[in-house]
Design a protein around this motif. Structure first.
Motif, PDB file in Angstrom:
ATOM      1  N   LYS A   1       0.868  -1.323  -0.064  1.00 55.95           N
ATOM      2  CA  LYS A   1       0.117  -0.082   0.059  1.00 55.95           C
ATOM      3  C   LYS A   1       0.783   1.307  -0.015  1.00 55.95           C
ATOM      4  CE  LYS A   1      -1.797  -1.086   4.069  1.00 55.95           C
ATOM      5  NZ  LYS A   1      -0.768  -0.116   4.271  1.00 55.95           N
ATOM      6  N   SER A   2       1.758   1.537   0.889  1.00 55.52           N
ATOM      7  CA  SER A   2       2.720   2.391   1.260  1.00 55.52           C
ATOM      8  C   SER A   2       3.471   2.774  -0.145  1.00 55.52           C
ATOM      9  CB  SER A   2       3.674   2.276   2.176  1.00 55.52           C
ATOM     10  OG  SER A   2       2.843   2.156   3.508  1.00 55.52           O
ATOM     11  N   THR A   3       4.086   1.602  -0.840  1.00 54.82           N
ATOM     12  CA  THR A   3       4.765   1.978  -2.148  1.00 54.82           C
ATOM     13  C   THR A   3       3.936   2.559  -2.979  1.00 54.82           C
ATOM     14  OG1 THR A   3       6.212   0.258  -1.404  1.00 54.82           O
ATOM     15  CG2 THR A   3       6.111   0.970  -3.883  1.00 54.82           C
ATOM     16  N   GLN A   4       2.741   1.906  -3.259  1.00 55.07           N
ATOM     17  CA  GLN A   4       1.750   2.263  -4.250  1.00 55.07           C
ATOM     18  C   GLN A   4       1.049   3.937  -4.225  1.00 55.07           C
ATOM     19  OE1 GLN A   4       1.408   0.996  -7.132  1.00 55.07           O
ATOM     20  NE2 GLN A   4       2.884  -0.650  -6.834  1.00 55.07           N
ATOM     21  N   ALA A   5       1.054   3.969  -2.720  1.00 56.65           N
ATOM     22  CA  ALA A   5       0.493   5.459  -2.541  1.00 56.65           C
ATOM     23  C   ALA A   5       1.635   6.495  -2.974  1.00 56.65           C
ATOM     24  CB  ALA A   5      -0.067   5.479  -1.019  1.00 56.65           C
ATOM     25  N   ARG A   6       2.659   6.056  -2.457  1.00 58.53           N
ATOM     26  CA  ARG A   6       3.883   7.188  -2.858  1.00 58.53           C
ATOM     27  C   ARG A   6       4.021   7.056  -4.389  1.00 58.53           C
ATOM     28  NH1 ARG A   6       6.664   4.552   1.217  1.00 58.53           N
ATOM     29  NH2 ARG A   6       7.768   3.111  -0.175  1.00 58.53           N
ATOM     30  N   ARG A   7       3.826   6.037  -5.233  1.00 61.48           N
ATOM     31  CA  ARG A   7       3.947   5.801  -6.572  1.00 61.48           C
ATOM     32  C   ARG A   7       2.934   6.973  -7.257  1.00 61.48           C
ATOM     33  NH1 ARG A   7       7.387   1.515  -9.392  1.00 61.48           N
ATOM     34  NH2 ARG A   7       6.456   2.413 -10.968  1.00 61.48           N
ATOM     35  N   LEU A   8       1.615   6.898  -6.870  1.00 66.74           N
ATOM     36  CA  LEU A   8       0.354   7.457  -7.179  1.00 66.74           C
ATOM     37  C   LEU A   8       0.599   9.003  -6.927  1.00 66.74           C
ATOM     38  CD1 LEU A   8      -2.226   7.682  -8.745  1.00 66.74           C
ATOM     39  CD2 LEU A   8      -3.599   7.325  -6.473  1.00 66.74           C
ATOM     40  N   ALA A   9       1.203   9.344  -5.713  1.00 61.66           N
ATOM     41  CA  ALA A   9       1.515  10.724  -5.345  1.00 61.66           C
ATOM     42  C   ALA A   9       2.421  11.333  -6.533  1.00 61.66           C
ATOM     43  CB  ALA A   9       1.950  10.782  -4.159  1.00 61.66           C
ATOM     44  N   ASP A  10       3.481  10.448  -6.799  1.00 63.84           N
ATOM     45  CA  ASP A  10       4.437  11.077  -7.519  1.00 63.84           C
ATOM     46  C   ASP A  10       3.910  11.128  -8.966  1.00 63.84           C
ATOM     47  OD1 ASP A  10       6.382  11.041  -5.552  1.00 63.84           O
ATOM     48  OD2 ASP A  10       7.330   9.170  -5.934  1.00 63.84           O
ATOM     49  N   THR A  11       3.093  10.553  -9.336  1.00 63.68           N
ATOM     50  CA  THR A  11       2.607  10.549 -10.958  1.00 63.68           C
ATOM     51  C   THR A  11       1.756  11.759 -10.953  1.00 63.68           C
ATOM     52  OG1 THR A  11       2.681   8.077 -11.218  1.00 63.68           O
ATOM     53  CG2 THR A  11       1.197   9.333 -12.546  1.00 63.68           C
ATOM     54  N   LEU A  12       0.653  11.916 -10.055  1.00 56.72           N
ATOM     55  CA  LEU A  12      -0.001  13.050  -9.891  1.00 56.72           C
ATOM     56  C   LEU A  12       0.617  14.450  -9.790  1.00 56.72           C
ATOM     57  CD1 LEU A  12      -3.163  11.498  -7.919  1.00 56.72           C
ATOM     58  CD2 LEU A  12      -2.796  11.827 -10.466  1.00 56.72           C
ATOM     59  N   ARG A  13       1.699  14.457  -9.170  1.00 56.44           N
ATOM     60  CA  ARG A  13       2.363  15.662  -8.733  1.00 56.44           C
ATOM     61  C   ARG A  13       3.242  16.041 -10.028  1.00 56.44           C
ATOM     62  NH1 ARG A  13       4.647  13.786  -3.127  1.00 56.44           N
ATOM     63  NH2 ARG A  13       3.118  14.726  -1.710  1.00 56.44           N
ATOM     64  N   ALA A  14       3.767  15.027 -10.580  1.00 55.15           N
ATOM     65  CA  ALA A  14       4.319  15.221 -12.138  1.00 55.15           C
ATOM     66  C   ALA A  14       3.514  15.618 -13.021  1.00 55.15           C
ATOM     67  CB  ALA A  14       5.005  13.789 -12.712  1.00 55.15           C
TER      68      ALA A  14
ATOM     69  N   ARG B   1       2.150  -9.065  -8.373  1.00 60.02           N
ATOM     70  CA  ARG B   1       2.767  -8.642  -9.547  1.00 60.02           C
ATOM     71  C   ARG B   1       3.866  -7.550  -9.536  1.00 60.02           C
ATOM     72  NH1 ARG B   1      -2.097  -5.905 -12.754  1.00 60.02           N
ATOM     73  NH2 ARG B   1      -2.531  -5.163 -10.718  1.00 60.02           N
ATOM     74  N   PRO B   2       4.561  -7.189 -10.548  1.00 54.08           N
ATOM     75  CA  PRO B   2       5.696  -6.405 -10.171  1.00 54.08           C
ATOM     76  C   PRO B   2       5.257  -5.056  -9.955  1.00 54.08           C
ATOM     77  CG  PRO B   2       6.083  -7.669 -12.199  1.00 54.08           C
ATOM     78  CD  PRO B   2       4.766  -8.081 -11.880  1.00 54.08           C
ATOM     79  N   GLU B   3       6.073  -4.384  -9.051  1.00 52.34           N
ATOM     80  CA  GLU B   3       5.571  -2.838  -8.713  1.00 52.34           C
ATOM     81  C   GLU B   3       5.244  -2.187  -9.759  1.00 52.34           C
ATOM     82  OE1 GLU B   3       8.161   0.392  -6.784  1.00 52.34           O
ATOM     83  OE2 GLU B   3       8.316  -1.468  -5.735  1.00 52.34           O
ATOM     84  N   ALA B   4       6.034  -2.058 -10.667  1.00 50.14           N
ATOM     85  CA  ALA B   4       5.660  -0.945 -12.049  1.00 50.14           C
ATOM     86  C   ALA B   4       4.266  -1.260 -12.553  1.00 50.14           C
ATOM     87  CB  ALA B   4       6.737  -0.908 -12.936  1.00 50.14           C
ATOM     88  N   GLU B   5       3.876  -2.675 -12.886  1.00 53.88           N
ATOM     89  CA  GLU B   5       2.907  -3.134 -13.374  1.00 53.88           C
ATOM     90  C   GLU B   5       1.664  -2.533 -12.604  1.00 53.88           C
ATOM     91  OE1 GLU B   5       0.468  -7.206 -14.764  1.00 53.88           O
ATOM     92  OE2 GLU B   5       2.936  -7.060 -14.629  1.00 53.88           O
ATOM     93  N   ILE B   6       1.466  -2.879 -11.118  1.00 49.55           N
ATOM     94  CA  ILE B   6       0.725  -2.466 -10.413  1.00 49.55           C
ATOM     95  C   ILE B   6       0.111  -0.856 -10.455  1.00 49.55           C
ATOM     96  CG2 ILE B   6      -0.198  -2.266  -8.123  1.00 49.55           C
ATOM     97  CD1 ILE B   6       1.782  -4.815  -7.439  1.00 49.55           C
ATOM     98  N   ALA B   7       1.540  -0.169 -10.272  1.00 51.42           N
ATOM     99  CA  ALA B   7       1.464   1.345 -10.331  1.00 51.42           C
ATOM    100  C   ALA B   7       0.833   1.811 -11.786  1.00 51.42           C
ATOM    101  CB  ALA B   7       2.937   1.836 -10.378  1.00 51.42           C
ATOM    102  N   ALA B   8       1.065   1.252 -12.757  1.00 47.34           N
ATOM    103  CA  ALA B   8       0.515   1.671 -14.194  1.00 47.34           C
ATOM    104  C   ALA B   8      -0.987   1.443 -14.108  1.00 47.34           C
ATOM    105  CB  ALA B   8       1.277   1.029 -15.208  1.00 47.34           C
ATOM    106  N   GLU B   9      -1.557   0.340 -13.532  1.00 46.95           N
ATOM    107  CA  GLU B   9      -2.913   0.217 -13.412  1.00 46.95           C
ATOM    108  C   GLU B   9      -3.588   0.924 -12.752  1.00 46.95           C
ATOM    109  OE1 GLU B   9      -6.070  -3.389 -12.073  1.00 46.95           O
ATOM    110  OE2 GLU B   9      -4.131  -3.880 -12.021  1.00 46.95           O
ATOM    111  N   ILE B  10      -3.328   1.283 -11.311  1.00 45.31           N
ATOM    112  CA  ILE B  10      -3.705   2.441 -10.640  1.00 45.31           C
ATOM    113  C   ILE B  10      -3.627   3.940 -11.392  1.00 45.31           C
ATOM    114  CG2 ILE B  10      -3.212   3.506  -8.518  1.00 45.31           C
ATOM    115  CD1 ILE B  10      -2.436   0.638  -7.242  1.00 45.31           C
TER     116      ILE B  10
END
Length: 208
Positions: free
Chosen positions: A18-31, A190-199
């Motif tokens: 959860k924490s990893t994916q929450a950070r990744r989504l935050a980075d994506t939206l900030r970008a 699944r791989p972290e990047a694949e999950i992040a892309a779906e989210i």
């Protein structure tokens, strides 16, 4: 007046990412240029962080499920007042690693038949739901091993053992069915990047 922001939460058993994916989504939206407030529960405000230490440290038997519900609700109210609502009011996206769904599952189902108490307190004291919730789903044994390997010192709930983690998984999957309008069940094995892309796609964004 700013348009109300969006409230996104991440849920799931301990060690599900959860924490990893929450950070990744935050980075994506900030970008993409948006204001994002990344927060967590229990915690997310000074008062709630103090309560967090009471809840996640110490032996499993430290608190009864009923006492936990009261402590989590107190922390959540402070988090809501000090962090979540002000950010939403100014149009920011709030991403929280856990919110009320965790109490519904951990204390309301996995630790006893206390969902009625959880819901009653939520209605009277919190009264807010996320706009979108990602429930990260994976094998409880693998998730537990990952969580314990962190050796964070915040292992109180992991120490309830594998049976507890399995009940949590069942509870979160049931919650996804109960609230299909806002909950999305995500395969976290699944791989972290694949999950992040779906989210990111489900959020209407594009992961880098």
């Amino acid at each position: 007046m700013a348009e109300r922001g969006r409230f996104v939460t991440f849920e799931g058993i301990d060690g599900s990412g959860k924490s990893t994916q929450a950070r990744r989504l935050a980075d994506t939206l900030r970008a993409a240029g948006g204001e994002v407030v990344l927060t967590r529960e229990p915690g997310g405000s000074p008062g709630a962080e103090e309560i967090r230490r009471l809840l996640v440290e110490g032996p499993p038997e430290r608190w009864s499920a009923e006492t936990e519900i009261l402590l989590f609700t107190a922390a959540r109210r402070d988090h809501l007042e000090k962090t979540v609502l002000p950010a939403l009011a100014r149009g920011a996206t709030v991403i929280s690693d856990r919110f009320a769904d965790s109490t519904r599952v951990y204390q309301g189902a996995a630790r006893g038949e206390l969902r009625g108490l959880v819901d009653a307190l939520h209605a009277q004291v919190i009264g807010h739901e996320p706009d979108l919730t990602f429930i990260l789903d994976m094998d409880p044994d693998a998730s537990l091993a990952r969580g314990l390997a962190r050796q964070s010192g915040e292992d109180r709930f992991e120490e309830f053992g594998a049976g507890f983690q399995a009940r949590l998984r069942d509870g979160f999957r049931a919650l996804a069915s109960e609230f299909p309008g806002r909950c999305r069940l995500i395969d976290a094995a699944r791989p972290e990047a694949e999950i992040a892309a779906e989210i990111a796609k489900l959020c209407g964004a594009e992961a880098p």
